[in-house]
Scaffold this active site. Structure first.
Site, short mmCIF file in Angstrom:
data_model
loop_
_atom_site.label_atom_id
_atom_site.label_comp_id
_atom_site.label_asym_id
_atom_site.label_seq_id
_atom_site.Cartn_x
_atom_site.Cartn_y
_atom_site.Cartn_z
CG HIS A 14 -0.16 0.25 2.50
ND1 HIS A 14 0.47 -0.77 3.15
CD2 HIS A 14 0.10 1.36 3.21
CE1 HIS A 14 1.07 -0.31 4.22
NE2 HIS A 14 0.88 0.98 4.28
C1 UD1 Z 1 -1.16 5.63 5.79
C2 UD1 Z 1 0.21 5.91 6.39
C3 UD1 Z 1 1.07 4.68 6.26
C4 UD1 Z 1 0.40 3.47 6.85
C5 UD1 Z 1 -0.97 3.30 6.24
C6 UD1 Z 1 -1.68 2.17 6.92
C7 UD1 Z 1 0.92 8.23 6.09
C8 UD1 Z 1 1.87 9.14 5.40
N1 UD1 Z 1 0.89 6.98 5.65
O1 UD1 Z 1 -0.99 5.38 4.42
O2 UD1 Z 1 2.29 4.89 6.98
O3 UD1 Z 1 1.18 2.35 6.58
O4 UD1 Z 1 -1.72 4.50 6.44
O5 UD1 Z 1 -2.71 1.67 6.19
O6 UD1 Z 1 0.25 8.63 7.00
N2 UD1 Z 1 -8.51 5.60 1.75
C9 UD1 Z 1 -9.79 5.13 1.73
N3 UD1 Z 1 -10.41 4.86 2.92
C10 UD1 Z 1 -9.80 5.04 4.11
C11 UD1 Z 1 -8.49 5.52 4.12
C12 UD1 Z 1 -7.85 5.80 2.93
O7 UD1 Z 1 -10.39 4.94 0.67
O8 UD1 Z 1 -10.41 4.76 5.16
C13 UD1 Z 1 -7.84 5.85 0.45
C14 UD1 Z 1 -7.97 7.26 -0.04
O9 UD1 Z 1 -8.09 7.23 -1.40
C15 UD1 Z 1 -6.62 7.88 0.34
C16 UD1 Z 1 -5.69 6.68 0.21
O10 UD1 Z 1 -6.44 5.56 0.60
O11 UD1 Z 1 -6.25 8.93 -0.48
C17 UD1 Z 1 -4.45 6.80 1.05
O12 UD1 Z 1 -4.78 7.02 2.43
P1 UD1 Z 1 -3.75 7.80 3.40
O13 UD1 Z 1 -4.27 7.78 4.77
O14 UD1 Z 1 -3.39 9.11 2.82
O15 UD1 Z 1 -2.44 6.96 3.29
P2 UD1 Z 1 -2.23 5.41 3.44
O16 UD1 Z 1 -1.72 4.89 2.15
O17 UD1 Z 1 -3.41 4.76 4.02
N1 UDP Z 2 -3.48 -5.25 8.89
C1 UDP Z 2 -4.79 -5.64 9.16
N2 UDP Z 2 -5.59 -5.93 8.09
C2 UDP Z 2 -5.17 -5.86 6.80
C3 UDP Z 2 -3.83 -5.45 6.56
C4 UDP Z 2 -3.01 -5.14 7.62
O1 UDP Z 2 -5.19 -5.74 10.31
O2 UDP Z 2 -5.95 -6.15 5.89
C5 UDP Z 2 -2.63 -4.89 10.04
C6 UDP Z 2 -1.20 -5.40 10.01
O3 UDP Z 2 -1.12 -6.60 10.72
C7 UDP Z 2 -0.41 -4.29 10.70
C8 UDP Z 2 -1.33 -3.09 10.66
O4 UDP Z 2 -2.52 -3.49 10.03
O5 UDP Z 2 -0.19 -4.55 12.04
C9 UDP Z 2 -0.77 -1.90 9.95
O6 UDP Z 2 -0.29 -2.35 8.74
P1 UDP Z 2 -0.15 -1.40 7.50
O7 UDP Z 2 0.57 -2.23 6.52
O8 UDP Z 2 -1.44 -0.82 7.13
O9 UDP Z 2 0.74 -0.19 8.04
P2 UDP Z 2 2.28 -0.04 8.39
O10 UDP Z 2 2.60 -1.00 9.47
O11 UDP Z 2 3.05 -0.27 7.14
O12 UDP Z 2 2.40 1.37 8.85
#
Ligand code: UD1
Ligand code: UDP
Length: 410
Positions: free
Chosen positions: A214
């Site tokens: 992701h």
């Molecule tokens: C964020 C964190 C990342 C973490 C990840 C966990 C930052 C910079 N990154 O990345 O470190 O590993 O969360 O999952 O904070 N979206 C949805 N629904 C949601 C949330 C997000 O559709 O509930 C979509 C939106 O299109 C959004 C995109 O996902 O633009 C990215 O979401 P965002 O929170 O900006 O970053 P993550 O990739 O989730």
């Molecule tokens: N995770 C989860 N469901 C999913 C994918 C990930 O519960 O479908 C958990 C995973 O075990 C981890 C946490 O979400 O502990 C955060 O993982 P993610 O990869 O989103 O974020 P990161 O650790 O890279 O910041």
């Protein structure tokens, strides 16, 4: 004593669970959710499963560009902290004038919480401080560095993280607390025994790879996503070549670069399916590049929505290997003794690389397939889960915070 925890994204919620349990018996613990993640599967499910109370405040910031997201979070947090004076709204809400602001990990919500506290002279504690991938292209690396250097209390999950903070001359007090995930994983694994996810997905134990991806820097490239699809397609080819009904089981010349013919892989490896709980960012990027249908067409891939933690951990312990670009998952795989392949150039969880439990991998089909199909490492005498602490991080965090507060009051 009033402590405000600022959380907003999936990994923040998971770390919050044991901290809330430990702190709430000793102080007024207020939870502020920034709204960075908002889908049920990315947010509410974690509060429900990990028995965290509903956030006291949800700022509802949602998805937008990073600068706007962090700025909006800061603006709204400042008001909740009781410093929104310019608009004449000196507030006395549940989060106003805290004695400490607690932030977790490395997300935009982490940085916004630290910045909003810092500009208002509020003390800050950072859980999961000092991790470094030394790759500043990653927003998480920038968030970590900035948060660490604004924080007064730095809870380092590993010895390496504590050393990084010393090397950078961070001014906060460094406490090697061990990693908070050790407790969460242990607790959630008890519940995961009752998970029905294996049945729901018709999976046999050790017959699949758990795949997640992701990160902005991985999913923002057509070529990376295409490479992943090609990897899945090649693995499917391996599988159908091994199927008893197949008439294509004869060894093939290696001139096509197909590692199938090398004879170094186990039959188990060649039968693997792929389970892919897909993050909303990844789904959106695949669709925007016109690759989503190709993914759906991969017969060996089971796509699911993002999963709750209990189902996810069940899949982790039942998997043959994990392939991921996640941070937290690398360490969870290590804690559960599941081999991990990390599709990144570097990792902040360097301890997991020792003894080959975690291997870094480029976006290259051949390299990925080789690593997936190679035999797994065995548990040697140097394999120790204690590198992440003894599972008492939440107690260490609580005691350090409470004793520091009492000292400052006397
Ligand atoms: C964020 C964190 C990342 C973490 C990840 C966990 C930052 C910079 N990154 O990345 O470190 O590993 O969360 O999952 O904070 N979206 C949805 N629904 C949601 C949330 C997000 O559709 O509930 C979509 C939106 O299109 C959004 C995109 O996902 O633009 C990215 O979401 P965002 O929170 O900006 O970053 P993550 O990739 O989730
Ligand atoms: N995770 C989860 N469901 C999913 C994918 C990930 O519960 O479908 C958990 C995973 O075990 C981890 C946490 O979400 O502990 C955060 O993982 P993610 O990869 O989103 O974020 P990161 O650790 O890279 O910041």
């Amino acid at each position: 004593m009033k402590i405000v925890s600022v959380v907003g994204a999936r990994p923040n919620f998971i770390k919050l669970a044991p901290v809330h349990k430990s702190l709430s018996q000793y102080c007024d613990h207020v939870i502020v959710h920034t709204g960075q993640h908002y889908d049920y599967e990315m947010s509410d499910i974690f509060f429900k499963e990990l028995q965290i109370p509903k956030p006291d405040i949800n700022l509802g910031v949602g998805s937008t560009s990073p600068g706007e997201q962090i700025g909006e979070m800061m603006k709204r947090l400042e008001k909740e902290f009781g410093y929104g004076r310019r608009e004449g709204v000196e507030r006395a809400g549940v989060a106003s004038k805290p004695d400490l602001v607690l932030v977790y990990g490395d997300t935009n919500s982490t940085l916004a919480g630290a910045l909003a506290a810092s500009v208002n002279n509020l003390p800050i504690a950072h859980i999961e401080a000092g991790l470094r991938s030394f790759d500043r292209r990653m927003p998480e690396e920038r968030n970590r560095i900035l948060t660490d250097h604004l924080s007064d209390l730095l809870f380092a999950p590993t010895g390496t993280a504590a050393r990084n903070l010393k090397d950078e001359r961070a001014v906060g007090r460094i406490i090697n607390s061990g990693d908070i995930s050790v407790e969460v994983v242990k607790e959630a694994l008890k519940f995961s025994k009752d998970s029905t996810i294996m049945k729901e997905l018709s999976l046999e134990s050790k017959s699949f790879i758990l795949f997640t991806m992701h990160r902005a820097e991985s999913t923002g490239s057509y070529s990376n996503l295409k490479t992943i699809l090609e990897t899945f397609q090649q693995l499917e080819k391996q599988r159908s070549d091994r199927s008893p009904s197949s008439n294509r089981m004869q060894p093939k010349s290696s001139s096509d670069g197909n590692s199938r013919s090398t004879g170094k892989y186990s039959d188990q490896g060649r039968q693997l399916q792929i389970v892919f709980p897909i993050h909303p960012r990844t789904e959106r990027m695949l669709k925007s590049y016109g690759l989503y249908e190709e993914l759906v067409g991969c017969e060996n891939v089971k796509i699911t929505t993002p999963l709750g933690y209990i189902d996810f951990l069940r899949l982790l312990i039942e998997s043959y290997k994990v392939v991921t670009d996640s941070g937290g998952l690398q360490k969870e795989a290590y804690l559960c003794s599941i081999p991990c392949i990390t599709i990144r150039k570097s990792t902040e969880w360097v301890e997991t690389l020792e003894q080959g439990w975690n291997k870094l991998c480029d976006f290259k089909t051949k390299e990925m397939i080789d690593l997936i199909l190679q035999p797994s490492p065995s548990i040697g005498k140097n394999y120790s889960k204690h590198i992440f602490g003894k599972g008492d991080a939440s107690e260490i965090i609580r005691d350090s915070i409470i004793s520091g507060y009492h000292k400052s009051q006397s």
